[in-house]
Design a protein around this motif. Structure first.
Motif, PDB file in Angstrom:
ATOM      1  N   VAL A   1      -4.751  -1.550   6.724  1.00 55.52           N
ATOM      2  CA  VAL A   1      -5.598  -0.985   5.668  1.00 55.52           C
ATOM      3  C   VAL A   1      -6.974  -1.631   5.700  1.00 55.52           C
ATOM      4  CG1 VAL A   1      -5.865  -0.656   3.184  1.00 55.52           C
ATOM      5  CG2 VAL A   1      -3.600  -0.469   4.227  1.00 55.52           C
TER       6      VAL A   1
ATOM      7  N   SER B   1      -1.021  -4.452   5.314  1.00 59.29           N
ATOM      8  CA  SER B   1      -2.325  -4.763   4.724  1.00 59.29           C
ATOM      9  C   SER B   1      -3.405  -4.906   5.791  1.00 59.29           C
ATOM     10  CB  SER B   1      -2.244  -6.053   3.903  1.00 59.29           C
ATOM     11  OG  SER B   1      -1.299  -5.934   2.872  1.00 59.29           O
TER      12      SER B   1
ATOM     13  N   THR C   1       0.847  -1.186   0.000  1.00 65.75           N
ATOM     14  CA  THR C   1       0.000   0.000   0.000  1.00 65.75           C
ATOM     15  C   THR C   1       0.885   1.240   0.000  1.00 65.75           C
ATOM     16  OG1 THR C   1      -1.711  -1.142   1.265  1.00 65.75           O
ATOM     17  CG2 THR C   1      -1.823   1.257   1.198  1.00 65.75           C
TER      18      THR C   1
ATOM     19  N   LEU D   1      -4.621   6.571  -0.532  1.00 72.62           N
ATOM     20  CA  LEU D   1      -3.903   5.303  -0.541  1.00 72.62           C
ATOM     21  C   LEU D   1      -4.158   4.577  -1.852  1.00 72.62           C
ATOM     22  CD1 LEU D   1      -4.876   5.944   2.541  1.00 72.62           C
ATOM     23  CD2 LEU D   1      -4.159   3.588   2.975  1.00 72.62           C
TER      24      LEU D   1
ATOM     25  N   GLN E   1       0.718   5.149   0.702  1.00 68.43           N
ATOM     26  CA  GLN E   1      -0.136   6.131   1.359  1.00 68.43           C
ATOM     27  C   GLN E   1       0.523   7.514   1.296  1.00 68.43           C
ATOM     28  OE1 GLN E   1      -0.897   5.303   5.488  1.00 68.43           O
ATOM     29  NE2 GLN E   1      -2.465   6.887   5.681  1.00 68.43           N
TER      30      GLN E   1
ATOM     31  N   SER F   1       3.795   3.339   4.168  1.00 66.73           N
ATOM     32  CA  SER F   1       3.395   2.075   3.546  1.00 66.73           C
ATOM     33  C   SER F   1       2.873   1.155   4.644  1.00 66.73           C
ATOM     34  CB  SER F   1       4.570   1.424   2.818  1.00 66.73           C
ATOM     35  OG  SER F   1       4.162   0.232   2.166  1.00 66.73           O
TER      36      SER F   1
ATOM     37  N   TYR G   1      -4.001   0.809  -3.022  1.00 73.24           N
ATOM     38  CA  TYR G   1      -3.954  -0.479  -2.322  1.00 73.24           C
ATOM     39  C   TYR G   1      -4.017  -1.627  -3.321  1.00 73.24           C
ATOM     40  CZ  TYR G   1      -5.362  -4.119   1.050  1.00 73.24           C
ATOM     41  OH  TYR G   1      -5.444  -5.254   1.820  1.00 73.24           O
TER      42      TYR G   1
ATOM     43  N   ASP H   1      -5.357  -4.607  -3.661  1.00 73.29           N
ATOM     44  CA  ASP H   1      -6.376  -5.470  -3.067  1.00 73.29           C
ATOM     45  C   ASP H   1      -6.545  -6.732  -3.904  1.00 73.29           C
ATOM     46  OD1 ASP H   1      -7.717  -4.492  -5.296  1.00 73.29           O
ATOM     47  OD2 ASP H   1      -9.560  -4.039  -4.212  1.00 73.29           O
TER      48      ASP H   1
END
Length: 540
Positions: free
Chosen positions: A464, A461, A444, A496, A446, A458, A498, A500
């Motif tokens: 987040v 996870s 991630t 952010l 940020q 960063s 991300y 995912d």
């Protein structure tokens, strides 16, 4: 210095057809007329990332513009990956001459009987006419049925399609050309076409965004049948995912680092590394879990500039000691290793290219048939890696396609267009695709505060994921990066990017699209349950 441009347009691209479009570079900016909330954004930007579609010189994609018959046939033939070199009998089509730009594509489709119903009684194809939705579905359905088993094809054409018709219950089903109907419903059955509350809308012209959706779905369907091997990096706080070993083919155990002691002396270090590549207490539990899951185990060795990597590579005597140290550990029966994974980073200049290649050759000689895997960075950013030589020496090459971060530009670590671009570059540099593995970094990026004073972080996870379910979070698809964008205000504006589960899915698709050997997960401790569910679907 990071390269922050990518080709999103190419001459003669699939969607441009016969339009006059010059190649141009874009600074990873989205098309001005395809926003992140548009229904076609996923399709358009996924295809743009692999250079299967492009836009126009005005910065737009023109998503609502109609496609001609010949433009779509070009897309279809390219996506199907068929040859276009056989000759078309003279005079078979009265309005498509052999010197027309679309002739080879139309010819290829005709030879396969994919467009028979689109040729009128006078032998005319009408290549410039807008292609209708039912004609596209017919052509795609015909193509897919030609690839099906004979029994399945016969069953469908003998009436099986009627079940699909009844299940779909399009409000305007009666408006679909009867001769095209079985094939139209097969395209729908295979997930290439969808209707709406209004019906199938068979007579409407196909738009560019609809064409992108159809081709993307076709490529996803094709990619879904391609196997991918999965390597997991068990390093740096990965114990929380120890039970996920069963979803892997290989595990790289990141417990060693280069220990260069000075002139003529080097070996494997197991403690004291600031990057945490150290042998942990209780390591036996990890190797036991790998054995129980029947996962191959690699000894991973990490080094970068903090380990004096360039001085080490230039020191032949130290290299020899290091090779012997690796050989002793990889053959230690306590670990049961089946290979070695070399992750040597920060070779920016060309000075040590030959020395690094020499080290790999020296390692290969002492492994006695065990696998040698080498991690490499994107070719455009580092000159110390002879990719052709590495591809010839190593059994497997892991492309670390997750370090494109540029903090001043808010460019995230792994935007899909740059991931796809570096795959193409690495293949072009000489690494065989049956050896190339796409590294996927679960990370991630940020950015906190406004553009002038933003700070960077960063987060893990897990942090987040916890923030995503709290109030005040806005989530969207960041285009053209195709990562999740997360925005909220906690004393300052936060943005952010991300990686995912959906963006991981896209990278799995890209690896399959280019026919790569597999994917490598950096690092296992960062992956969350949703990610593992997607990865689990790769298992046979």
């Amino acid at each position: 210095m990071y390269k922050k441009t990518v080709m999103l347009a190419i001459i003669g691209s699939l969607l441009a057809g016969s339009a006059t479009v010059s190649a141009y570079e874009s600074r990873l900016t989205p098309f001005r007329d395809v926003g992140e909330s548009d229904w076609s954004a996923e399709h358009v930007y996924s295809l743009a990332a692999v250079q299967a579609v492009d836009g126009y010189a005005d910065g737009g994609f023109h998503p609502l513009a109609s496609m001609s018959r010949e433009e779509f046939i070009k897309m279809m033939i390219a996506a199907a990956g068929v040859s276009q070199d056989a000759s078309l009998p003279a005079g078979q089509l009265k309005d498509v001459s052999s010197d027309r730009w679309s002739y080879p594509m139309i010819e290829a489709a005709m030879q396969r009987h994919w467009i028979d119903a689109m040729i009128d009684s006078g032998g005319r194809f009408q290549p410039t006419a807008p292609i209708r939705r039912e004609e596209v579905a017919y052509a795609m359905g015909t193509m897919l049925l030609s690839q099906a088993a004979e029994e399945q094809r016969k069953q469908w054409l003998d009436g099986g399609w009627m079940k699909e018709r009844d299940a779909r219950a399009f409000a305007d089903a009666g408006e679909i050309n009867g001769a095209l109907t079985p094939y139209v419903y097969y395209a729908a059955n295979q997930g290439l076409f969808e209707g709406s509350e209004k019906g199938f809308d068979p007579a409407s012209p196909l738009s560019r965004q609809e064409a992108a959706a159809v081709i993307h779905r076709l490529l996803q369907k094709d990619a879904g049948s391609k196997p991918l091997e999965v390597t997991g990096f068990y390093a740096i706080q990965s114990y929380n995912n120890l039970d996920k070993m069963k979803l892997l083919d290989r595990v790289a155990l990141g417990w060693w680092h280069l220990d260069y002691k000075g002139a003529g002396s080097a070996g494997l270090g197991t403690s004291g590394d600031s990057h945490k590549f150290n042998l942990p207490q209780g390591w036996e539990e990890v190797t036991s879990a790998a054995d129980q899951s029947e996962v191959s185990k690699d000894l991973m060795v990490f080094a970068n500039k903090s380990h004096q990597i360039e001085a080490f590579l230039a020191d032949a005597a130290a290299r020899s000691q290091f090779v012997q140290s690796v050989a002793a550990t990889v053959n230690d029966p306590r670990f049961g290793f089946t290979g070695v994974n070399i992750d040597f980073e920060d070779l920016y200049g060309p000075e040590r290219r030959n020395d690094f290649t020499a080290l790999l050759s020296e390692l290969k000689k002492v492994l006695n048939g065990k696998k040698l895997t080498v991690a490499v960075p994107p070719v455009n950013y580092y000159e110390g890696y002879d990719l052709k030589a590495i591809g010839a020496t190593a059994d497997e090459v892991i492309l670390m396609a997750y370090n494109f971060l540029s903090k001043p530009d808010r460019l995230p670590s792994a935007p899909l267009p740059l991931v796809a671009e570096t795959i193409r570059d690495t293949l072009a540099a000489g690494v065989p695709k049956d050896k190339l593995v796409l590294g996927i970094g679960k990370r991630t990026d940020q950015f906190i505060g406004n553009a002038e004073q933003a700070t960077y972080a960063s987060p893990a996870s897990s942090s987040v994921e916890e923030r995503l379910v709290k109030p005040g979070v806005r989530q969207s698809l960041a285009v053209p990066y195709l990562l999740k964008r997360v925005q909220y205000t906690d004393g300052a504006d936060n943005e952010l990017f991300y990686e995912d589960a959906d963006s991981i899915d896209r990278k799995l698709w890209v690896a399959r699209y280019y026919g790569l050997k597999g994917v490598a997960l950096w690092y296992m401790g960062q992956y969350v349950e949703d990610d593992w569910q997607r990865i689990g679907k790769l298992r046979p």
